[in-house]
Design a protein around this motif. Structure first.
Motif, short mmCIF file in Angstrom:
data_model
loop_
_atom_site.label_atom_id
_atom_site.label_comp_id
_atom_site.label_asym_id
_atom_site.label_seq_id
_atom_site.Cartn_x
_atom_site.Cartn_y
_atom_site.Cartn_z
N ARG A 22 17.80 67.76 -42.27
CA ARG A 22 19.01 67.16 -43.18
C ARG A 22 20.02 68.20 -43.57
NH1 ARG A 22 14.73 67.47 -46.57
NH2 ARG A 22 14.85 68.91 -48.38
N ASP A 23 19.62 69.65 -43.45
CA ASP A 23 20.61 70.79 -43.89
C ASP A 23 21.77 70.77 -42.79
OD1 ASP A 23 22.00 73.20 -44.33
OD2 ASP A 23 20.22 74.24 -44.77
N ARG A 24 22.93 70.40 -43.11
CA ARG A 24 23.82 70.33 -41.82
C ARG A 24 24.22 71.69 -41.47
NH1 ARG A 24 27.83 65.58 -43.80
NH2 ARG A 24 27.43 66.60 -45.82
N LEU A 25 23.95 72.84 -42.47
CA LEU A 25 24.49 74.10 -42.12
C LEU A 25 23.25 74.97 -41.61
CD1 LEU A 25 26.66 74.79 -45.14
CD2 LEU A 25 27.45 74.05 -42.86
#
Length: 417
Positions: free
Chosen positions: A280-283
């Motif tokens: 879920r960490d888009r970065l």
């Protein structure tokens, strides 16, 4: 000052050679303020009309080499172009001598970790005949690629080069790994390919580790200390010289391309997993790239090996542009190469475009080497390395589809010693 465009081949006729030689000599004398152009031109005219070629002096060769680096549109590290060390090895025409000179280049460039920018010039092509010796490897320190049922062990970029080496008789190590240094492959003027065993003692490698993530060392990553682009040619005055060229790595080349690209070592999944970054960490990709970048910088610095970074080089390039424009010279440059990831809009090289033409003198990869090591010199045909290296010109002109960072950057503090 008028600049000449680089032709696809060295001069084919005496008339072409006379024109290109005169253009170069006039440029050299005009820019350096060296007197005696008229007499030098008379001497070169006689030499060309008598022998069909001409031999530049050491000073002319050094000027051509340094200006060729200054003209290298894909290189952001050109601010130190005038400090380039020239090794004039035009007398080297036999394979044992070539191996000695490649080792000599490595030693002089590595310089105990205080990396220096070096160019070694070999004997030129003459007329339609190729140079006596050419290096087929794209770099002197390259790692083999071993196909297995479970995928490729090593660097997938070197599949064709590894196949060429094994076909020529290289057995490879008994226990294959991700970082097996390839031997050098040279072509002689008759088109035959020859193995030149690599002396590993002269290729310094840097193990990759991170100051805050000890587990990165367990990945067993490493990279050569010096990028020697060994299939380069130096073109000027109607002449073409094989010219291995080296500078200093920029950390992003190693971290965000060589080690991270999915078609290379593809280490991002391992870094993401090690950092425990959730989907879920888009970065998370950016964080992993930054961590790998930190590891490369830390590893080279703690090993005492010169390395530069994109922010430093962008500032240096901005100063280079100012100096060149103050001297009345147009700056050539390929924006997409000068501002490759992780460059940002805050870096001074980002905010403008440059002249995209390629002028002479010039440094460029040998098209025959590119076509041969690409693996498909002619459509539908993959030749054995035991065949000639004289690849058809149409195939040699076909560009690589996958970009590879082969720009030799300047040392961050200039040459030492």
């Amino acid at each position: 000052m008028t600049t000449a465009m680089i032709p696809p081949h060295p001069a084919d006729t005496v008339d072409d050679l006379l024109v290109q030689a005169h253009d170069f000599l006039r440029q050299c004398h005009d820019e350096t303020g060296t007197p005696g152009l008229t007499q030098r031109w008379r001497t070169v005219c006689v030499e060309i009309n008598t022998t069909g070629t001409w031999r530049p002096t050491y000073e002319e060769l050094a000027y051509a080499a340094r200006v060729a680096w200054r003209n290298a549109g894909r290189c952001i590290g050109r601010a130190r172009w005038s400090s380039l060390i020239l090794r004039d090895r035009r007398h080297t025409t036999h394979l044992p001598g070539l191996r000695r000179e490649l080792i000599g280049h490595l030693d002089e460039a590595t310089n105990g970790g205080h990396v220096r920018s070096v160019l070694t010039v070999l004997a030129p092509a003459t007329g339609s005949a190729p140079a006596p010796l050419r290096v087929m490897n794209s770099q002197l320190a390259r790692y083999a690629a071993w196909p297995t049922d479970g995928g490729i062990i090593g660097d997938p970029a070197n599949l064709t080069l590894t196949a060429m080496a094994t076909d020529l008789g290289w057995p490879g190590p008994a226990y294959r790994s991700d970082f097996d240094l390839l031997p050098w492959i040279a072509a002689t003027a008759d088109g035959r390919l020859h193995l030149l065993p690599t002396d590993h003692r002269h290729i310094r490698e840097v193990p990759i580790h991170h100051p805050a993530h000890a587990w990165i060392a367990d990945l067993g990553l490493r990279w050569p200390a010096v990028p020697v682009i060994s299939n380069m040619t130096l073109d000027f005055g109607g002449l073409r010289f094989p010219a291995p060229f080296s500078g200093t790595f920029m950390a992003s080349e190693i971290a965000t391309r060589n080690l991270a690209d999915h078609h290379r070592y593809h280490q991002l999944p391992a870094i993401i997993a090690g950092l425990g970054l959730p989907e879920r960490d888009r970065l998370r990709t950016d964080k992993a790239l930054l961590t790998l970048h930190e590891a490369v910088l830390h590893s080279f610095e703690t090993a005492g090996v010169s390395i530069t970074d994109h922010h430093r080089e962008s500032r240096s390039f901005a100063r280079f542009v100012e100096h060149e424009e103050a001297a009345g010279r147009a700056v050539v440059g390929d924006w997409s190469w000068l501002n490759s990831y992780p460059m940002t809009p805050q870096d001074p090289s980002w905010s403008r475009y440059y002249d995209t033409s390629q002028t002479l003198p010039a440094l460029s990869p040998d098209p025959y080497s590119l076509a041969l090591t690409a693996g498909q010199p002619t459509p539908g045909h993959k030749p054995s390395p035991r065949q000639h290296a004289a690849v058809p010109p149409a195939a040699a002109a076909t560009p690589n589809q996958i970009r590879e960072d082969t720009c030799p950057h300047a040392p961050p503090h200039g040459p030492t010693g």
